[in-house]
Design a protein around this motif. Structure first.
Motif, PDB file in Angstrom:
ATOM      1  N   ALA A 139       0.197  11.852   0.896  1.00  0.00           N
ATOM      2  CA  ALA A 139      -0.399  13.117   0.460  1.00  0.00           C
ATOM      3  C   ALA A 139      -0.376  13.231  -1.059  1.00  0.00           C
ATOM      4  CB  ALA A 139       0.352  14.287   1.096  1.00  0.00           C
ATOM      5  N   ILE A 189      -0.666  18.753   4.014  1.00  0.00           N
ATOM      6  CA  ILE A 189      -1.531  17.578   4.041  1.00  0.00           C
ATOM      7  C   ILE A 189      -0.794  16.399   4.659  1.00  0.00           C
ATOM      8  CG2 ILE A 189      -2.783  15.927   2.596  1.00  0.00           C
ATOM      9  CD1 ILE A 189      -3.241  18.284   0.630  1.00  0.00           C
ATOM     10  N   LEU A 191      -7.611  23.001   5.777  1.00  0.00           N
ATOM     11  CA  LEU A 191      -7.157  21.868   6.587  1.00  0.00           C
ATOM     12  C   LEU A 191      -7.538  22.067   8.051  1.00  0.00           C
ATOM     13  CD1 LEU A 191      -3.576  21.161   5.171  1.00  0.00           C
ATOM     14  CD2 LEU A 191      -5.435  19.495   5.312  1.00  0.00           C
TER      15      LEU A 191
END
Length: 217
Positions: free
Chosen positions: A166, A144, A80
């Motif tokens: 998400a 996320i 990420l």
């Protein structure tokens, strides 16, 4: 049932040695055929130490699964950071989400750690079922969701419920691949990428800011 006794935190070095020994034995011999005595011998600690640190063998199995899962979560968070940080323009968002998804589909789902986790969860002992632990649930979902909330603040996404977004993102990408192919490991199956790309596009059709959808129905 797992133990309810108070466990010792103890030495980090001994704890790591026990987890490593247990993982190796559970994978090589299976959970049921691996004894606490064998784990203790391989870890070079006493049997009492294993019980003091983990309580019982099933709790030790859970700890082994959690330790492998933690490594996978670290991979998700690192990916990420490397693919979905400092995004300020909508034009590159699709490519960034595809890059993130494909990194996960190769570096995580194709990793030795993920293979280890799957083998532990498929143990013929039945002490831990697949539904009891999913490395793409909970903490990764939250990570996320946090990134999607940042995108919403930047005006790139319209996500009233980032956690729901998400969950839907994972379902549209990895979930579809798992359902149709039985695996989302892009390192082994070239059919994963087209499904991931289409999943990202479907997600953006629902959640891209300015599309007037306000999120998925």
């Amino acid at each position: 049932m797992p133990t309810t006794k108070t466990l010792r935190e103890g030495s980090a070095q001994k704890r790591a040695a026990i987890l490593t020994a247990a993982r190796e034995l559970f994978l090589a011999d299976g959970f049921d055929r691996s004894s606490v005595d064998a784990v203790a011998a391989r870890a070079e600690v006493s049997k009492r130490t294993v019980y003091d640190y983990f309580g019982d063998k099933r709790t030790l199995l859970r700890a082994v699964v959690d330790s492998v899962g933690d490594a996978l979560v670290t991979t998700v968070r690192r990916t990420l950071d490397e693919t979905l940080t400092d995004r300020t323009e909508a034009a590159g968002l699709e490519d960034a989400l595809v890059a993130f998804s494909m990194r996960i589909a190769t570096e995580m789902l194709g990793s030795a750690e993920y293979t280890t986790l799957q083998r532990l969860l498929r143990s013929d002992s039945g002490h831990l079922a697949q539904q009891d632990y999913n490395p793409m649930a909970d903490t990764p979902d939250e990570a996320i969701a946090e990134r999607f909330a940042v995108f919403a603040d930047a005006g790139l996404l319209d996500v009233p419920d980032p956690r729901l977004a998400a969950d839907q993102f994972l379902a549209l990408t990895f979930g579809v691949a798992l359902d149709r192919l039985g695996s989302a490991n892009a390192a082994r199956d070239t059919r994963v990428r087209p499904l991931v790309v289409e999943g990202v596009r479907t997600f953006l059709r629902a959640y891209r800011a300015g599309r007037g959808t306000g999120g998925a129905a």
